[in-house]
Scaffold this active site. Structure first.
Site, PDB file in Angstrom:
ATOM      1  N   ASP A   1      -1.607   9.255 -10.366  1.00  0.00           N
ATOM      2  CA  ASP A   1      -1.572   8.159 -11.342  1.00  0.00           C
ATOM      3  C   ASP A   1      -0.141   7.862 -11.774  1.00  0.00           C
ATOM      4  OD1 ASP A   1      -4.300   7.948 -11.217  1.00  0.00           O
ATOM      5  OD2 ASP A   1      -4.682   8.970 -13.123  1.00  0.00           O
TER       6      ASP A   1
ATOM      7  N   HIS B   1      -4.586  14.328  -8.935  1.00  0.00           N
ATOM      8  CA  HIS B   1      -4.757  12.934  -9.332  1.00  0.00           C
ATOM      9  C   HIS B   1      -3.878  12.514 -10.517  1.00  0.00           C
ATOM     10  CE1 HIS B   1      -7.930  11.628  -6.579  1.00  0.00           C
ATOM     11  NE2 HIS B   1      -8.358  12.883  -6.634  1.00  0.00           N
TER      12      HIS B   1
ATOM     13  N   ASN C   1      -2.541  12.681  -3.415  1.00  0.00           N
ATOM     14  CA  ASN C   1      -3.486  13.138  -4.444  1.00  0.00           C
ATOM     15  C   ASN C   1      -4.033  14.521  -4.120  1.00  0.00           C
ATOM     16  OD1 ASN C   1      -3.497  11.026  -6.360  1.00  0.00           O
ATOM     17  ND2 ASN C   1      -4.815   9.774  -5.079  1.00  0.00           N
TER      18      ASN C   1
ATOM     19  N   ASP D   1       0.853  -1.189   0.000  1.00  0.00           N
ATOM     20  CA  ASP D   1       0.000   0.000   0.000  1.00  0.00           C
ATOM     21  C   ASP D   1       0.888   1.239   0.000  1.00  0.00           C
ATOM     22  OD1 ASP D   1      -2.981   0.814   0.393  1.00  0.00           O
ATOM     23  OD2 ASP D   1      -1.873   2.105   1.767  1.00  0.00           O
TER      24      ASP D   1
ATOM     25  N   GLU E   1      -4.708   2.090  -4.527  1.00  0.00           N
ATOM     26  CA  GLU E   1      -3.243   2.133  -4.538  1.00  0.00           C
ATOM     27  C   GLU E   1      -2.646   0.872  -3.939  1.00  0.00           C
ATOM     28  OE1 GLU E   1      -4.417   4.088  -0.598  1.00  0.00           O
ATOM     29  OE2 GLU E   1      -5.238   3.821  -2.613  1.00  0.00           O
TER      30      GLU E   1
END
Length: 310
Positions: free
Chosen positions: A191, A187, A182, A174, A218
């Site tokens: 990504d 975002h 984010n 994680d 994630e």
């Protein structure tokens, strides 16, 4: 760059002249395999799993129709495309072959241009089908295996481990404080960071049987068959260090000023457990411990030994 592998075509015909003509016609573009009867055709189809079979109907030992029936009955060969090439040119013969599952039917004497065109068409369909099958198992963002693919592979590896008695290791990864990342960087940046972590995770799954998959958000899952804790733990520590080594700035993280990951994993002897869920749940508990312990760390458990390793 390694050139793409040529597609394989198996020519099965008891007439040597037909085999030679078809082989000469196709060999510049494809890898050609030859069989002079139905028995050889079945053996070579099973051993080489060609992309396409050009199959004569009238053969002395096993007819082309029977070869096709046997191909369709075996999981390893049931998907292979088959084109009948036959002197039986009545409409009912062609209809019978197509109803059995042949992709096409070419009557003898055949025209070379027609054979080339139909072979090219069906091999293009094979490529397209495989591409769709591949995309159905790949996560679009990370290009790792998706959850559906992981579930399928996990079930297979679990059953294999139960039969072999070899250990099975699984880790959950994680990205630390990813929501804050984010919120702070946007975002699109999130990504890009997730893709970068996924590339590192995929690179650390070096053996053919190892699998890195995106499990959700994630979170990644890493499956390592025939791997005990003593082998898996150093691999995951190296992965954790490699992610930190990317030096992706993360001012919103309490763990470090860069993107880091928490990893929780477990190793299980499947012969001692009735359910594959136990291994996954053990890894999930260790991931929680890694987060609670300050993040940017690896926690591990060997089942049924209930002591955690960090």
């Amino acid at each position: 760059m390694t050139p793409p592998e040529l597609q394989k075509v198996l020519i099965a015909d008891d007439d040597a002249i037909n085999r030679d003509v078809l082989c000469e016609l196709l060999q510049p573009e494809y890898t050609v395999l030859l069989a002079k009867n139905g028995t050889q055709a079945l053996e070579r189809a099973t051993r080489h799993v060609p992309d396409l079979i050009l199959l004569d109907v009238m053969m002395p030992d096993v007819s082309g129709f029977d070869v096709l029936r046997r191909l369709r009955a075996a999981p390893q060969t049931e998907h292979i495309s088959v084109i009948f090439i036959s002197g039986l040119n009545r409409p009912e013969d062609e209809a019978a072959g197509l109803k059995m599952g042949a992709s096409d039917y070419i009557a003898k004497p055949f025209n070379a241009t027609v054979v080339l065109a139909r072979v090219a068409l069906h091999l293009q369909l094979v490529r397209q089908r495989r591409l769709l099958e591949h995309l159905a198992h790949v996560d679009g963002l990370t290009e790792l295996a998706n959850r559906r693919r992981f579930d399928d592979v996990y079930d297979l590896e679990w059953q294999r481990a139960r039969r072999s008695g070899l250990p099975l290791s699984l880790a959950l990864l994680d990205i630390d404080s990813f929501k804050q990342f984010n919120d702070l960087y946007g975002h699109p940046a999130g990504d890009r960071a997730l893709r970068a972590v996924a590339r590192v995770a995929g690179a650390h799954m070096r053996r053919p049987a190892d699998l890195a998959a995106r499990y959700g958000g994630e979170e990644l899952v890493l499956l390592m068959p025939a791997t005990d804790a003593a082998q898996a733990l150093p691999m995951m520590e190296a992965l954790r260090e490699a992610v930190a080594g990317l030096r992706i700035a993360h001012a919103g993280s309490a763990a470090a000023p860069v993107i880091t990951v928490s990893i929780g994993g477990a190793t299980l002897d499947p012969s001692l457990s009735e359910s594959s869920a136990e291994l996954f749940e053990a890894a999930d508990v260790q991931l929680y411990r890694a987060k609670q312990g300050g993040r940017n760390r690896v926690m591990w458990r060997t089942v049924p030994d209930h002591r955690g390793v960090d």
